[in-house]
Design a protein around this motif. Sequence first.
Motif, PDB file in Angstrom:
ATOM      1  N   MET A 166       0.829  -1.193   0.000  1.00  0.00           N
ATOM      2  CA  MET A 166       0.000   0.000   0.000  1.00  0.00           C
ATOM      3  C   MET A 166       0.877   1.262   0.000  1.00  0.00           C
ATOM      4  N   SER A 167       0.252   2.389  -0.265  1.00  0.00           N
ATOM      5  CA  SER A 167       0.991   3.641  -0.355  1.00  0.00           C
ATOM      6  C   SER A 167       0.181   4.751   0.305  1.00  0.00           C
ATOM      7  N   ASN A 168       0.714   5.960   0.244  1.00  0.00           N
ATOM      8  CA  ASN A 168      -0.009   7.112   0.789  1.00  0.00           C
ATOM      9  C   ASN A 168      -0.772   7.835  -0.309  1.00  0.00           C
ATOM     10  N   ILE A 169      -1.491   7.060  -1.132  1.00  0.00           N
ATOM     11  CA  ILE A 169      -2.241   7.570  -2.276  1.00  0.00           C
ATOM     12  C   ILE A 169      -3.718   7.249  -2.123  1.00  0.00           C
ATOM     13  N   SER A 170      -4.562   8.250  -2.348  1.00  0.00           N
ATOM     14  CA  SER A 170      -6.005   8.050  -2.523  1.00  0.00           C
ATOM     15  C   SER A 170      -6.302   8.184  -4.009  1.00  0.00           C
ATOM     16  N   VAL A 171      -7.233   7.395  -4.499  1.00  0.00           N
ATOM     17  CA  VAL A 171      -7.713   7.540  -5.871  1.00  0.00           C
ATOM     18  C   VAL A 171      -9.109   8.136  -5.826  1.00  0.00           C
ATOM     19  N   LEU A 172      -9.310   9.237  -6.527  1.00  0.00           N
ATOM     20  CA  LEU A 172     -10.602   9.915  -6.581  1.00  0.00           C
ATOM     21  C   LEU A 172     -11.242   9.594  -7.917  1.00  0.00           C
ATOM     22  N   LEU A 173     -12.326   8.804  -7.885  1.00  0.00           N
ATOM     23  CA  LEU A 173     -12.920   8.264  -9.103  1.00  0.00           C
ATOM     24  C   LEU A 173     -14.423   8.543  -9.126  1.00  0.00           C
ATOM     25  N   PRO A 174     -14.874   9.539  -9.911  1.00  0.00           N
ATOM     26  CA  PRO A 174     -16.308   9.818 -10.007  1.00  0.00           C
ATOM     27  C   PRO A 174     -17.016   8.793 -10.898  1.00  0.00           C
ATOM     28  N   VAL A 175     -18.218   8.431 -10.499  1.00  0.00           N
ATOM     29  CA  VAL A 175     -19.039   7.501 -11.277  1.00  0.00           C
ATOM     30  C   VAL A 175     -20.357   8.198 -11.577  1.00  0.00           C
ATOM     31  N   SER A 176     -20.735   8.244 -12.839  1.00  0.00           N
ATOM     32  CA  SER A 176     -21.966   8.929 -13.235  1.00  0.00           C
ATOM     33  C   SER A 176     -23.073   7.924 -13.520  1.00  0.00           C
ATOM     34  N   ALA A 177     -24.265   8.447 -13.739  1.00  0.00           N
ATOM     35  CA  ALA A 177     -25.416   7.600 -14.038  1.00  0.00           C
ATOM     36  C   ALA A 177     -25.249   6.869 -15.362  1.00  0.00           C
ATOM     37  N   THR A 178     -24.388   7.389 -16.236  1.00  0.00           N
ATOM     38  CA  THR A 178     -24.190   6.772 -17.550  1.00  0.00           C
ATOM     39  C   THR A 178     -22.942   5.898 -17.615  1.00  0.00           C
ATOM     40  N   SER A 179     -22.237   5.729 -16.504  1.00  0.00           N
ATOM     41  CA  SER A 179     -21.033   4.897 -16.509  1.00  0.00           C
ATOM     42  C   SER A 179     -21.397   3.449 -16.820  1.00  0.00           C
ATOM     43  N   ASP A 180     -20.483   2.773 -17.487  1.00  0.00           N
ATOM     44  CA  ASP A 180     -20.691   1.378 -17.861  1.00  0.00           C
ATOM     45  C   ASP A 180     -20.066   0.465 -16.803  1.00  0.00           C
ATOM     46  N   PRO A 181     -20.800  -0.512 -16.281  1.00  0.00           N
ATOM     47  CA  PRO A 181     -20.258  -1.380 -15.223  1.00  0.00           C
ATOM     48  C   PRO A 181     -18.979  -2.103 -15.629  1.00  0.00           C
ATOM     49  N   GLU A 182     -18.917  -2.601 -16.861  1.00  0.00           N
ATOM     50  CA  GLU A 182     -17.708  -3.304 -17.305  1.00  0.00           C
ATOM     51  C   GLU A 182     -16.512  -2.366 -17.361  1.00  0.00           C
ATOM     52  N   ASP A 183     -16.753  -1.142 -17.843  1.00  0.00           N
ATOM     53  CA  ASP A 183     -15.673  -0.160 -17.879  1.00  0.00           C
ATOM     54  C   ASP A 183     -15.187   0.163 -16.470  1.00  0.00           C
ATOM     55  N   LEU A 184     -16.114   0.298 -15.540  1.00  0.00           N
ATOM     56  CA  LEU A 184     -15.747   0.602 -14.156  1.00  0.00           C
ATOM     57  C   LEU A 184     -14.900  -0.511 -13.559  1.00  0.00           C
ATOM     58  N   HIS A 185     -15.311  -1.755 -13.771  1.00  0.00           N
ATOM     59  CA  HIS A 185     -14.520  -2.883 -13.266  1.00  0.00           C
ATOM     60  C   HIS A 185     -13.123  -2.873 -13.883  1.00  0.00           C
ATOM     61  N   ARG A 186     -13.042  -2.573 -15.178  1.00  0.00           N
ATOM     62  CA  ARG A 186     -11.744  -2.529 -15.860  1.00  0.00           C
ATOM     63  C   ARG A 186     -10.867  -1.411 -15.288  1.00  0.00           C
ATOM     64  N   ALA A 187     -11.471  -0.238 -15.068  1.00  0.00           N
ATOM     65  CA  ALA A 187     -10.723   0.885 -14.488  1.00  0.00           C
ATOM     66  C   ALA A 187     -10.227   0.528 -13.087  1.00  0.00           C
ATOM     67  N   HIS A 188     -11.104  -0.045 -12.290  1.00  0.00           N
ATOM     68  CA  HIS A 188     -10.756  -0.405 -10.915  1.00  0.00           C
ATOM     69  C   HIS A 188      -9.648  -1.452 -10.896  1.00  0.00           C
ATOM     70  N   THR A 206     -21.225  -1.627  -5.530  1.00  0.00           N
ATOM     71  CA  THR A 206     -21.373  -2.448  -4.329  1.00  0.00           C
ATOM     72  C   THR A 206     -20.425  -3.637  -4.348  1.00  0.00           C
ATOM     73  N   ASP A 207     -20.301  -4.287  -5.519  1.00  0.00           N
ATOM     74  CA  ASP A 207     -19.404  -5.440  -5.651  1.00  0.00           C
ATOM     75  C   ASP A 207     -17.950  -5.045  -5.409  1.00  0.00           C
ATOM     76  N   LEU A 208     -17.548  -3.906  -5.961  1.00  0.00           N
ATOM     77  CA  LEU A 208     -16.163  -3.468  -5.798  1.00  0.00           C
ATOM     78  C   LEU A 208     -15.855  -3.161  -4.336  1.00  0.00           C
ATOM     79  N   VAL A 209     -16.792  -2.519  -3.659  1.00  0.00           N
ATOM     80  CA  VAL A 209     -16.583  -2.177  -2.248  1.00  0.00           C
ATOM     81  C   VAL A 209     -16.525  -3.436  -1.388  1.00  0.00           C
ATOM     82  N   LYS A 210     -17.374  -4.407  -1.700  1.00  0.00           N
ATOM     83  CA  LYS A 210     -17.388  -5.647  -0.923  1.00  0.00           C
ATOM     84  C   LYS A 210     -16.132  -6.481  -1.171  1.00  0.00           C
ATOM     85  N   THR A 211     -15.649  -6.445  -2.398  1.00  0.00           N
ATOM     86  CA  THR A 211     -14.538  -7.315  -2.795  1.00  0.00           C
ATOM     87  C   THR A 211     -13.178  -6.735  -2.434  1.00  0.00           C
TER      88      THR A 211
END
Length: 268
Positions: A1-23, A53-58
């Motif tokens: 781990m590091s001393n880095i936060s990632v700030l990632l906005p998610v919009s109503a039009t975001s694609d779930p597959e793209d989000l998983h890929r980005a994450h 929800t899946d990303l936060v749980k996993t």
Amino acid sequence: MSNISVLLPVSATSDPEDLHRAHRSIIEQTKPPAEVVLVTNQSLARDIETAITDLVKTHSVSRHEHFPDAQGLGGVLQAGLKRCSEPFVARMDADDISEPERFTDQLTVLTETEADIVGSHLAEFRDDPETPERRREVPTSHNEIAEWMPWRCPMNHPTTMFDRKAVLDAGGYRNFPMMEDWDLWARCLAAGLQFRNLDQTLVRAEVNDLVDRRGGLDYAKAEIQMAWELRELDIASRKDTLQHFSLRVPPRLLPQQVREAVYQIFAR
């Protein structure tokens, strides 16, 4: 781990597959972040809400922060930035892919030089991340970045990592539709912060419907607002402002095909 936060906005039009890929590209960094802050200010469709929800749980480093009263992208980014707990913050969008060494390389610059904000070149793709269609190159030194600031945004927003406190002290993000990043960097420059871009392409971004998003009356109005702000911050001269009005505003009102040709030439 590091001393880095990632700030990632998610919009109503975001694609779930793209989000998983980005994450995934975040978690697989050679220097993984201490936290990934997924921020929203809209009601989400069930599929994208489930993906979050899946990303936060996993992944224990990930959490979801919802700000229903935040105005626009600038508002939700500012609210999220205040909730980030680490001294350095990396920006990403929900359809971006960070190269594995991105955080390592950028954190080295922030901790070993005077830079407060560091970015990189950006590869743009439409369908296949492995075959980018173009690369948005930016100046690398602080002086070159400062020279670009009066007439063109010199940072690729989703490639940036910065000193959280320094950016917040400069005012942080504001609700400035379509110019949130340029507005932020201009105020940071006026506040004396130091910039740098690495001469590397550390992020790939999906840019479907790019031309449509960059044209129209609203975008022309945003250009005018930005020109006045640069003048008020004493970043742009009177000549710079006149050039901004004459060279950047008219293309926003051109027909789509003509605007695409202009964009291919000037690349932003």
